[in-house]
Structures are given as C-alpha cells and as structure tokens.
Design a protein around this motif. Structure first.
Motif, PDB file in Angstrom:
ATOM      1  N   ILE A  75       0.821  -1.207   0.000  1.00  0.00           N
ATOM      2  CA  ILE A  75       0.000   0.000   0.000  1.00  0.00           C
ATOM      3  C   ILE A  75       0.859   1.262   0.000  1.00  0.00           C
ATOM      4  O   ILE A  75       0.562   2.245  -0.683  1.00  0.00           O
ATOM      5  CB  ILE A  75      -0.942  -0.010   1.223  1.00  0.00           C
ATOM      6  CG1 ILE A  75      -1.897  -1.197   1.118  1.00  0.00           C
ATOM      7  CG2 ILE A  75      -1.719   1.300   1.326  1.00  0.00           C
ATOM      8  CD1 ILE A  75      -2.716  -1.454   2.368  1.00  0.00           C
ATOM      9  N   ALA A  76       1.970   1.232   0.751  1.00  0.00           N
ATOM     10  CA  ALA A  76       2.791   2.434   0.939  1.00  0.00           C
ATOM     11  C   ALA A  76       3.431   2.935  -0.351  1.00  0.00           C
ATOM     12  O   ALA A  76       3.630   4.138  -0.524  1.00  0.00           O
ATOM     13  CB  ALA A  76       3.874   2.160   1.986  1.00  0.00           C
ATOM     14  N   ILE A  77       3.770   1.994  -1.259  1.00  0.00           N
ATOM     15  CA  ILE A  77       4.469   2.418  -2.476  1.00  0.00           C
ATOM     16  C   ILE A  77       3.551   2.456  -3.695  1.00  0.00           C
ATOM     17  O   ILE A  77       4.030   2.395  -4.831  1.00  0.00           O
ATOM     18  CB  ILE A  77       5.695   1.522  -2.759  1.00  0.00           C
ATOM     19  CG1 ILE A  77       5.264   0.075  -3.093  1.00  0.00           C
ATOM     20  CG2 ILE A  77       6.662   1.520  -1.585  1.00  0.00           C
ATOM     21  CD1 ILE A  77       6.414  -0.755  -3.648  1.00  0.00           C
ATOM     22  N   ILE A  78       2.267   2.579  -3.462  1.00  0.00           N
ATOM     23  CA  ILE A  78       1.315   2.660  -4.579  1.00  0.00           C
ATOM     24  C   ILE A  78       1.692   3.758  -5.578  1.00  0.00           C
ATOM     25  O   ILE A  78       1.658   3.524  -6.802  1.00  0.00           O
ATOM     26  CB  ILE A  78      -0.127   2.829  -4.063  1.00  0.00           C
ATOM     27  CG1 ILE A  78      -0.660   1.476  -3.568  1.00  0.00           C
ATOM     28  CG2 ILE A  78      -1.043   3.383  -5.152  1.00  0.00           C
ATOM     29  CD1 ILE A  78      -2.062   1.542  -2.984  1.00  0.00           C
ATOM     30  N   PRO A  79       2.062   4.964  -5.135  1.00  0.00           N
ATOM     31  CA  PRO A  79       2.457   5.990  -6.119  1.00  0.00           C
ATOM     32  C   PRO A  79       3.646   5.546  -6.973  1.00  0.00           C
ATOM     33  O   PRO A  79       3.661   5.799  -8.189  1.00  0.00           O
ATOM     34  CB  PRO A  79       2.817   7.196  -5.238  1.00  0.00           C
ATOM     35  CG  PRO A  79       2.036   6.998  -3.984  1.00  0.00           C
ATOM     36  CD  PRO A  79       2.032   5.515  -3.761  1.00  0.00           C
ATOM     37  N   PHE A  80       4.638   4.923  -6.350  1.00  0.00           N
ATOM     38  CA  PHE A  80       5.795   4.440  -7.105  1.00  0.00           C
ATOM     39  C   PHE A  80       5.389   3.325  -8.065  1.00  0.00           C
ATOM     40  O   PHE A  80       5.830   3.300  -9.221  1.00  0.00           O
ATOM     41  CB  PHE A  80       6.873   3.929  -6.148  1.00  0.00           C
ATOM     42  CG  PHE A  80       8.075   3.342  -6.839  1.00  0.00           C
ATOM     43  CD1 PHE A  80       8.999   4.164  -7.474  1.00  0.00           C
ATOM     44  CD2 PHE A  80       8.274   1.969  -6.857  1.00  0.00           C
ATOM     45  CE1 PHE A  80      10.106   3.614  -8.124  1.00  0.00           C
ATOM     46  CE2 PHE A  80       9.377   1.419  -7.501  1.00  0.00           C
ATOM     47  CZ  PHE A  80      10.294   2.245  -8.135  1.00  0.00           C
ATOM     48  N   THR A  81       4.533   2.429  -7.591  1.00  0.00           N
ATOM     49  CA  THR A  81       4.045   1.333  -8.444  1.00  0.00           C
ATOM     50  C   THR A  81       3.310   1.879  -9.657  1.00  0.00           C
ATOM     51  O   THR A  81       3.510   1.418 -10.789  1.00  0.00           O
ATOM     52  CB  THR A  81       3.113   0.406  -7.641  1.00  0.00           C
ATOM     53  OG1 THR A  81       3.831  -0.161  -6.545  1.00  0.00           O
ATOM     54  CG2 THR A  81       2.574  -0.715  -8.519  1.00  0.00           C
ATOM     55  N   ARG A  82       2.475   2.880  -9.423  1.00  0.00           N
ATOM     56  CA  ARG A  82       1.725   3.490 -10.531  1.00  0.00           C
ATOM     57  C   ARG A  82       2.685   4.157 -11.522  1.00  0.00           C
ATOM     58  O   ARG A  82       2.460   4.114 -12.736  1.00  0.00           O
ATOM     59  CB  ARG A  82       0.724   4.510  -9.969  1.00  0.00           C
ATOM     60  CG  ARG A  82      -0.258   5.027 -11.025  1.00  0.00           C
ATOM     61  CD  ARG A  82      -1.226   6.037 -10.441  1.00  0.00           C
ATOM     62  NE  ARG A  82      -2.125   5.428  -9.483  1.00  0.00           N
ATOM     63  CZ  ARG A  82      -2.146   5.716  -8.187  1.00  0.00           C
ATOM     64  NH1 ARG A  82      -1.293   6.602  -7.697  1.00  0.00           N
ATOM     65  NH2 ARG A  82      -3.006   5.132  -7.378  1.00  0.00           N
ATOM     66  N   PHE A  83       3.751   4.744 -11.001  1.00  0.00           N
ATOM     67  CA  PHE A  83       4.745   5.386 -11.863  1.00  0.00           C
ATOM     68  C   PHE A  83       5.473   4.358 -12.727  1.00  0.00           C
ATOM     69  O   PHE A  83       5.740   4.595 -13.908  1.00  0.00           O
ATOM     70  CB  PHE A  83       5.756   6.151 -11.008  1.00  0.00           C
ATOM     71  CG  PHE A  83       6.936   6.681 -11.782  1.00  0.00           C
ATOM     72  CD1 PHE A  83       6.811   7.814 -12.579  1.00  0.00           C
ATOM     73  CD2 PHE A  83       8.172   6.039 -11.724  1.00  0.00           C
ATOM     74  CE1 PHE A  83       7.900   8.298 -13.302  1.00  0.00           C
ATOM     75  CE2 PHE A  83       9.261   6.515 -12.442  1.00  0.00           C
ATOM     76  CZ  PHE A  83       9.127   7.648 -13.231  1.00  0.00           C
ATOM     77  N   VAL A  84       5.778   3.185 -12.146  1.00  0.00           N
ATOM     78  CA  VAL A  84       6.565   2.163 -12.849  1.00  0.00           C
ATOM     79  C   VAL A  84       5.735   1.424 -13.885  1.00  0.00           C
ATOM     80  O   VAL A  84       6.159   1.246 -15.034  1.00  0.00           O
ATOM     81  CB  VAL A  84       7.179   1.167 -11.846  1.00  0.00           C
ATOM     82  CG1 VAL A  84       7.849  -0.004 -12.580  1.00  0.00           C
ATOM     83  CG2 VAL A  84       8.200   1.881 -10.960  1.00  0.00           C
ATOM     84  N   VAL A  85       4.547   0.947 -13.489  1.00  0.00           N
ATOM     85  CA  VAL A  85       3.756   0.101 -14.385  1.00  0.00           C
ATOM     86  C   VAL A  85       2.480   0.759 -14.889  1.00  0.00           C
ATOM     87  O   VAL A  85       1.739   0.162 -15.673  1.00  0.00           O
ATOM     88  CB  VAL A  85       3.405  -1.248 -13.708  1.00  0.00           C
ATOM     89  CG1 VAL A  85       4.670  -2.026 -13.402  1.00  0.00           C
ATOM     90  CG2 VAL A  85       2.587  -1.034 -12.438  1.00  0.00           C
ATOM     91  N   ILE A  95       3.681  -7.090  -8.707  1.00  0.00           N
ATOM     92  CA  ILE A  95       5.046  -7.532  -8.969  1.00  0.00           C
ATOM     93  C   ILE A  95       6.064  -6.511  -8.449  1.00  0.00           C
ATOM     94  O   ILE A  95       7.133  -6.887  -7.957  1.00  0.00           O
ATOM     95  CB  ILE A  95       5.242  -7.780 -10.471  1.00  0.00           C
ATOM     96  CG1 ILE A  95       4.480  -9.044 -10.891  1.00  0.00           C
ATOM     97  CG2 ILE A  95       6.723  -7.917 -10.822  1.00  0.00           C
ATOM     98  CD1 ILE A  95       4.485  -9.307 -12.377  1.00  0.00           C
ATOM     99  N   VAL A  96       5.738  -5.229  -8.510  1.00  0.00           N
ATOM    100  CA  VAL A  96       6.688  -4.186  -8.084  1.00  0.00           C
ATOM    101  C   VAL A  96       7.022  -4.291  -6.601  1.00  0.00           C
ATOM    102  O   VAL A  96       8.190  -4.444  -6.241  1.00  0.00           O
ATOM    103  CB  VAL A  96       6.151  -2.783  -8.438  1.00  0.00           C
ATOM    104  CG1 VAL A  96       7.092  -1.709  -7.901  1.00  0.00           C
ATOM    105  CG2 VAL A  96       6.003  -2.642  -9.950  1.00  0.00           C
ATOM    106  N   PRO A  97       6.057  -4.230  -5.681  1.00  0.00           N
ATOM    107  CA  PRO A  97       6.403  -4.364  -4.267  1.00  0.00           C
ATOM    108  C   PRO A  97       6.933  -5.747  -3.907  1.00  0.00           C
ATOM    109  O   PRO A  97       7.776  -5.889  -3.015  1.00  0.00           O
ATOM    110  CB  PRO A  97       5.084  -4.073  -3.530  1.00  0.00           C
ATOM    111  CG  PRO A  97       4.025  -4.310  -4.538  1.00  0.00           C
ATOM    112  CD  PRO A  97       4.617  -3.942  -5.848  1.00  0.00           C
ATOM    113  N   LEU A  98       6.441  -6.763  -4.615  1.00  0.00           N
ATOM    114  CA  LEU A  98       6.920  -8.118  -4.363  1.00  0.00           C
ATOM    115  C   LEU A  98       8.415  -8.203  -4.656  1.00  0.00           C
ATOM    116  O   LEU A  98       9.188  -8.788  -3.882  1.00  0.00           O
ATOM    117  CB  LEU A  98       6.147  -9.106  -5.250  1.00  0.00           C
ATOM    118  CG  LEU A  98       6.084 -10.572  -4.801  1.00  0.00           C
ATOM    119  CD1 LEU A  98       5.306 -10.695  -3.500  1.00  0.00           C
ATOM    120  CD2 LEU A  98       5.417 -11.417  -5.888  1.00  0.00           C
TER     121      LEU A  98
END
Length: 222
Positions: A75-85, A95-98
């Motif tokens: 949940i914490a890195i949702i902005p980063f995940t959205r930026f990456v994928v 897959i990103v936080p994993l």
C-alpha cells in the motif's frame, strides 16, 4: 465439486497470475540480491574489504525494507508502483512491491550463506595469491552453491505466500481468487480449492529445490 468445476477458468487464470508474479519477482531478486549479499559480506567490518560506515548504511536499508510487512509495503508504495507500471491494481502492480521486498530478503540470505562457510578457504586462497574477485567467484560462490539454491527455494516459498496477500488489493492470483469467491461470496469449495493449490505449489517448489540443492552439494557422495 460442481462449483469448483464452474470456476476452473478463473482458477486457471489465478494460477497463471501467481506464476507470473513469482516468475518475475524471484529471478530479479536473485539477479540483484546476489551481488548485494556479496557486497554486504565483502564490506562487513570483518569482511574481505571492510567499509564499516558504508556497510552500516546499506545494511540498515536492507533491514528497513525487510522489516516492512508486505501488505503495508504494497500500500505504501502505490504511487511508485503506478509510476513504474502505470497502474496500482492487477498482477503487474503487485510484482513491483513483491520484487522490492524480495531483493533485500534474498540478499541477506546470500550474505548468511557465504558467512557460514568460515574463513579457512578464503585464507587459503589468499595465501595462494588469489584476487578478491577470484575468491568470490571460484571459492565462495562455488562452496555456497547448495545453500544459495536452498535460499532461492526458501525465498520462492515465502513469496508465494506473500503473493496471496495481493488479493486484498485486487492484485490477482490465488489469493485474490480465495478472497473474491471464498470470502466475499462464501464459496467454501472454491476457498478449499485455492488452499489445496497453494499447498501443492509450495510442496512442489520445496521438493524440487531440496533435490537440486542436494545434487549440487559436493560433500554428498553416492
């Protein structure tokens, strides 16, 4: 039973999504976590090339990321995940936080495997004039190979379990299937099928990893 048969397309899709998560996260964790683990060993205060300050910083970051419960990290890195994928839901988003969580996890296992080898082989190699790179490639990684394979197995099993948590945020996979049908719709047979599949998958990974590690161990003779 009929209900499970009706859900077979969804079950098959969920298995493919779980495989996709692990098939990306674990190889990346091994690819990046192995050199990170070697770095932690080499530059430890009692390592081959001590760098106490740098080691303390990197080791602290590794511990910090490892200490995050996966669901909170997810949940914490949702902005980063959205930026990456480009999205914060679905298999790609999980897959990103994993992967981020798996890299330091595996790195610490690599460090421990190499540390457990002791200093005998290293000192002998140094006495013969081996360089640091030769010691790492030809001594430490070779001797630690069974342990590293075991660590890959442990990491894979652990992150199969972590991937199941992705269902809480619509991440797909077996966990998502169990939550959507088994929890929200009270389809107990579907829940049981998901549990059985997870157990079988973990058992297969553990069995295969143990056999491969044993076959690679030069200390074991026929």
């Amino acid at each position: 039973m009929n209900l499970v048969i009706e859900r077979l397309p969804e079950i098959n899709q969920a298995m493919l999504e779980t495989f996709a998560m692990i098939a990306v996260a674990i190889p990346v964790a091994v690819l990046l976590g192995t050199p990170l683990g070697i770095w932690l060993f080499v530059h430890a205060p009692d390592g081959l090339a001590p760098r106490p300050r740098s080691h303390a910083i990197v080791s602290g970051l590794v511990n910090m990321i490892r200490s995050f419960p996966f669901l909170i990290l997810l949940i914490a890195i949702i902005p980063f995940t959205r930026f990456v994928v480009g999205t914060s839901v679905g298999t790609a988003a999980v897959i990103v936080p994993l992967t981020i969580n798996a890299i330091p996890y595996f790195a610490r296992l690599v460090e421990q495997n190499i540390t457990q080898l002791g200093s005998g082989a290293v000192e002998a190699s140094r006495a013969m004039g081996a360089t640091r790179g030769q010691i790492i490639r030809n001594v430490l990684l070779v001797d630690a190979k069974p342990g590293l394979i075991g660590s890959i197995t442990i990491t894979t099993v652990s992150f199969i379990s972590y991937s199941a948590m992705s269902g809480l945020v619509g991440g797909g996979g077996i966990g998502d299937l169990a939550i959507r049908y088994g929890y929200y719709r009270y389809e107990t047979p579907t829940m049981i099928a998901a549990i059985v599949l997870m157990v079988l998958l973990v058992s297969l990974v553990q069995f295969t990893g143990t056999r491969v590690a044993r076959a690679s161990d030069r200390r074991i003779t026929a």
